[in-house]
Write an enzyme that holds these catalytic residues in place. Sequence first.
Site, PDB file in Angstrom:
ATOM      1  N   GLY A 280       0.833  -1.200   0.000  1.00  0.00           N
ATOM      2  CA  GLY A 280       0.000   0.000   0.000  1.00  0.00           C
ATOM      3  C   GLY A 280       0.866   1.247   0.000  1.00  0.00           C
ATOM      4  O   GLY A 280       2.072   1.204   0.282  1.00  0.00           O
ATOM      5  N   CYS A 281       0.246   2.372  -0.312  1.00  0.00           N
ATOM      6  CA  CYS A 281       1.002   3.620  -0.438  1.00  0.00           C
ATOM      7  C   CYS A 281       1.512   4.108   0.929  1.00  0.00           C
ATOM      8  O   CYS A 281       2.709   4.385   1.091  1.00  0.00           O
ATOM      9  CB  CYS A 281       0.143   4.685  -1.114  1.00  0.00           C
ATOM     10  SG  CYS A 281      -1.508   4.894  -0.405  1.00  0.00           S
ATOM     11  N   TYR A 282       0.618   4.196   1.901  1.00  0.00           N
ATOM     12  CA  TYR A 282       1.059   4.614   3.238  1.00  0.00           C
ATOM     13  C   TYR A 282       2.079   3.635   3.813  1.00  0.00           C
ATOM     14  O   TYR A 282       3.085   4.057   4.392  1.00  0.00           O
ATOM     15  CB  TYR A 282      -0.138   4.719   4.187  1.00  0.00           C
ATOM     16  CG  TYR A 282      -1.055   5.895   3.989  1.00  0.00           C
ATOM     17  CD1 TYR A 282      -0.582   7.209   4.062  1.00  0.00           C
ATOM     18  CD2 TYR A 282      -2.412   5.713   3.774  1.00  0.00           C
ATOM     19  CE1 TYR A 282      -1.440   8.295   3.917  1.00  0.00           C
ATOM     20  CE2 TYR A 282      -3.279   6.798   3.623  1.00  0.00           C
ATOM     21  CZ  TYR A 282      -2.794   8.086   3.697  1.00  0.00           C
ATOM     22  OH  TYR A 282      -3.644   9.160   3.551  1.00  0.00           O
TER      23      TYR A 282
END
Lengths: 341, 341, 341, 341
Positions: C144-146
């Site tokens: 995921g990005c975070y």
Amino acid sequence: MKVGILGATGYTGQELVRLLEQHPEAQIEFLGSSSSAGETYNEMFPQFMGTPLGKLADEQVPDVDVLFCALPHGLTASRTAEWLERGIKVIDLGADFRLKDPEVYEAWYKVKHPAPELIPQAVYGLPELYRQEIQGKVLVANPGCYPTASILALAPLVKNKLVKVNSIIIDAKSGVSGSGRKASLGNHFSEVHENFKAYGVAEHRHTPEIEQQLSRAAGQSFMLSFTPHLVPMIRGILATIYAQVEEGVSEGALRECWEEAYEGEEFIHILPQGILPQTKFALGSNHVFLQQKYDKRTGRVVLISAIDNLVKGAAGQAVQNMNILFGLPENKGLGGRALWP
Amino acid sequence: MKVGILGATGYTGQELVRLLEQHPEAQIEFLGSSSSAGETYNEMFPQFMGTPLGKLADEQVPDVDVLFCALPHGLTASRTAEWLERGIKVIDLGADFRLKDPEVYEAWYKVKHPAPELIPQAVYGLPELYRQEIQGKVLVANPGCYPTASILALAPLVKNKLVKVNSIIIDAKSGVSGSGRKASLGNHFSEVHENFKAYGVAEHRHTPEIEQQLSRAAGQSFMLSFTPHLVPMIRGILATIYAQVEEGVSEGALRECWEEAYEGEEFIHILPQGILPQTKFALGSNHVFLQQKYDKRTGRVVLISAIDNLVKGAAGQAVQNMNILFGLPENKGLGGRALWP
Amino acid sequence: MKVGILGATGYTGQELVRLLEQHPEAQIEFLGSSSSAGETYNEMFPQFMGTPLGKLADEQVPDVDVLFCALPHGLTASRTAEWLERGIKVIDLGADFRLKDPEVYEAWYKVKHPAPELIPQAVYGLPELYRQEIQGKVLVANPGCYPTASILALAPLVKNKLVKVNSIIIDAKSGVSGSGRKASLGNHFSEVHENFKAYGVAEHRHTPEIEQQLSRAAGQSFMLSFTPHLVPMIRGILATIYAQVEEGVSEGALRECWEEAYEGEEFIHILPQGILPQTKFALGSNHVFLQQKYDKRTGRVVLISAIDNLVKGAAGQAVQNMNILFGLPENKGLGGRALWP
Amino acid sequence: MKVGILGATGYTGQELVRLLEQHPEAQIEFLGSSSSAGETYNEMFPQFMGTPLGKLADEQVPDVDVLFCALPHGLTASRTAEWLERGIKVIDLGADFRLKDPEVYEAWYKVKHPAPELIPQAVYGLPELYRQEIQGKVLVANPGCYPTASILALAPLVKNKLVKVNSIIIDAKSGVSGSGRKASLGNHFSEVHENFKAYGVAEHRHTPEIEQQLSRAAGQSFMLSFTPHLVPMIRGILATIYAQVEEGVSEGALRECWEEAYEGEEFIHILPQGILPQTKFALGSNHVFLQQKYDKRTGRVVLISAIDNLVKGAAGQAVQNMNILFGLPENKGLGGRALWP
């Protein structure tokens, strides 16, 4: 191919670095800056961290094959003769060699032209119009951002006498990066954001540049209205252009004229009917997006043209010109497409 | 003065609540919404926390003195007769009563007008032009946002025959709030931000509204070019307007015409020469900022007009009309100035 | 190398097309979309005009070497077994294979995992941590990005026991593109622009993903605080991370830990002291910018990490993983640097 | 009530003018500016066109009842004694009188305090905490923007010993207007827009101000972590605050503590559960929006606080303080609600 960049810390300079650093045939040899000489380029511009770009030099230009000048007007012309003598090809992203008539230059730029004798050597670097002429030249006047968007839309129609030249109005809108990196109240975030305004109404310096090129295309001298506006965005120019259509010219003829003029041009896209240009289509790329709409109620055609002012309107077009000067495919190093979103 | 608002959850509705909640003579009695009836207004719109605005009602209008209708076109006209019979004054912020000719309405809005017999009762609520006419009326057609900006700039010049009406081109730019609160790909942040585009080229519905009012001012029917654009900001309209000046008309005459027309108008500001309008001058306020520039090279005058589309272009002008209808000072509740920055 | 993309019309899908279209070894064979099958890709996304990308297909996946799945969670896992049987390598940009424990998946995603038996085959595709493990795999769970921004900053410190794991707080900020292309009131320009807010406080689904990876690095299970925020910009994540430093750990040791961990990593840049990361350093590129500051007053270290959520946080990292799967240099097709400005 | 404003051209100065021009009891007598003396206020700031604000004076303060000082730190303290002697009440929007200990001032502001003998006379102008104390004073230290947002959220919990003071972390985010009107590369639109960054990590000057007030509330001295960030928007502060909850303190107790502390406060809104603060709720208004979330997984409470940095964080709070000093209702002239959208 050894390249140098003068004015390497401005926005156009940074954009040249971004493009040339990825160009398979170019080697950046020299990054010059009068104000930041001695500073490490990557520390000023950490987006390049990891790429060995070295320190900024002062403005003593070493032996390079081509020099990009991204300087305020007046600073390039005074030194160009020396560079040409040393065999360096010069691509000027400033305004010094765009206007053929030094008196027009002086009237709009309010300074005497530093080297009028060089003007005849310079070619106006708009490849889609003057590709042949650019080949073999050593001094390129890279077009202004607004002129690029405006001329590409208008030149074919004007050349083919499909519109009345005295009716032309260009209402253009630009992102803030067009005004450069120097901080001022005019580009303070809090003054520009959530705001929109016109500026330089009826007196912007790109007016004579557009008029010169379109008069040449038309085979007759004429004047037009040009109004720039500031959009609260960073990059992008959209020009909305109005012209009265000549009697007897059909809607189809207007579109065909563009299609013929730009057939095979990989950077020019005449959008399918119903799709209007958005500046974001071009964001970060060298591509141009065009659309037109004939308004039968008023007999006018509305032309819309969108580019990225820092790419096709500056650094990208300069690289395209470099490719032509060195006999490379015109799209070399310019393959990237717009970031979306 | 008991007021009601239909369409209270849209952006125009919220703006009416913001203004009327501070209006010393108005008492909000009714907030209607077809989609959100039963919801607590302050929980939907926490900016009003602490103000007792109650729950949203369905669209059954109670007895109020004045009803603001901020509904999509077509929905107001079909119910207006009933409200008028009950003695409720109606200020319609939609398009239903702006066009005098129901056939023009049908041609541009693509629906049959639901109540053409009421059109003659409606007054076009642009106070600076039609103040006398508005007094004593019971049905006000509140002008569109683009028309407000455009007509205020052009009407005096057209009325005094200082410009050639067939040469008029309006290149208008609006913030995103003009398209309303309903989510769509077209107002998705990631599609609009750092982007600029035209839309509705040569076919926007505000065109006939502008033409109707200016034809009335000119005493002759004519058509013009109108192109709206979407600016990556929330509020604000700036119209850049081009017109060929009639022979023999001086630069001074153009400015004096505005000055005479708007002398004593507290919401209209003809800016000192050299200061160009910015939409932010009007942000959140009912004020209008005007400037003009005569371009002797082309014989055209460029007019620039800036407003807040949700205030002078919608809710603020509606409150101004309400003040007129009820004999109050026109600026009551409209004293606020723009947020800057 | 034939590649396919499922979910080709979303923002991650478009970004995969942008990167793969320029990738010298990849050939886009298949663009799938359940909602837009049959539409011409370039007309939906005119930024690609001139590139022959054909029409969107439905979701019947042809024989490709690698399939990128940019679908909402749940849709990929149910079909993965079939693709793997056909010899297609799968890079899932969704959440289906990121969590090792299907019960954790169900607790946070509120649906039963469609294919828990495949989870052990999946490798967590964070090359800087798990490069060796990725080689030779056929199913990659793209982070995921975070988590990408957070884990890269924390993993080395946690692994080397320099900070107290129970003190970790991640305060993260993302541009709007992270929420995808589907229009909603939450990403309406007028609601997001000139606004800032937190969301999903103490309940965002990336929390267990970060905890899983950091617990693995720490060799002990622990929980942390994670708060995402929405920034009025399109792209970019910046994570500000707080942790109590273990007794006796020096400021120098904290920095050296990063330097050792990321020596030779071309996409990871530990900035010189005094230069703080900005999301724009990474805009449009696969690069990561890190900085840390030891606060002796409180005994905490503040870590800051910046990426482009759609590149290193999604499509770029997926291409990096593809390069590893196919034995290519990891940076192939990922050479571009951030647009500035 | 005659009021004067020193520093009338800055953003805080303009905001004071916006609020005071509408204040029914205030009469603006004096607008001072060292840099722009002699200029017509309305021509510099056309949003006020039509309001007779006269010319900017130099900094010779005439006889007014109250003087607002919106000056860089150091400039107010050196002249305050004179004004107080003349019977002028002083509301300082700068930092000179916020810190009780001149050594702390010197440590963080790097200059010697110009008038330490006046510090004891100054009251910290946070009405919701110190209303009684403010009445009857003549010198008000108007709180900083970050401190206002932070202290209002934390003070009740700290005072009631519901959280562990040594665990407090404030991760704050501000719009660009907080850095003032002076142009710099750091607030250049093209550098800030579509970008997000932290600044002043572990060394921002608002840190000791927050610590001083919270230590006072706690009855014990302690230190905390404070990190400011720059959001690409103009106005608004959102503080996300983390603290470890003391053993045995229930979720309900945390919320009740706020409710008791702020019962009857018209500018403070504890939002209903499930509604998170957004900076836009406060845009242009003096209101504060609070929410909290207890995270049982980590034993931390997350507090979120949103204000408009130029209103409750500066000019609005100053007007609130003026109202208290002069015995007026605290909300006089502060009735406006946020612009939405």
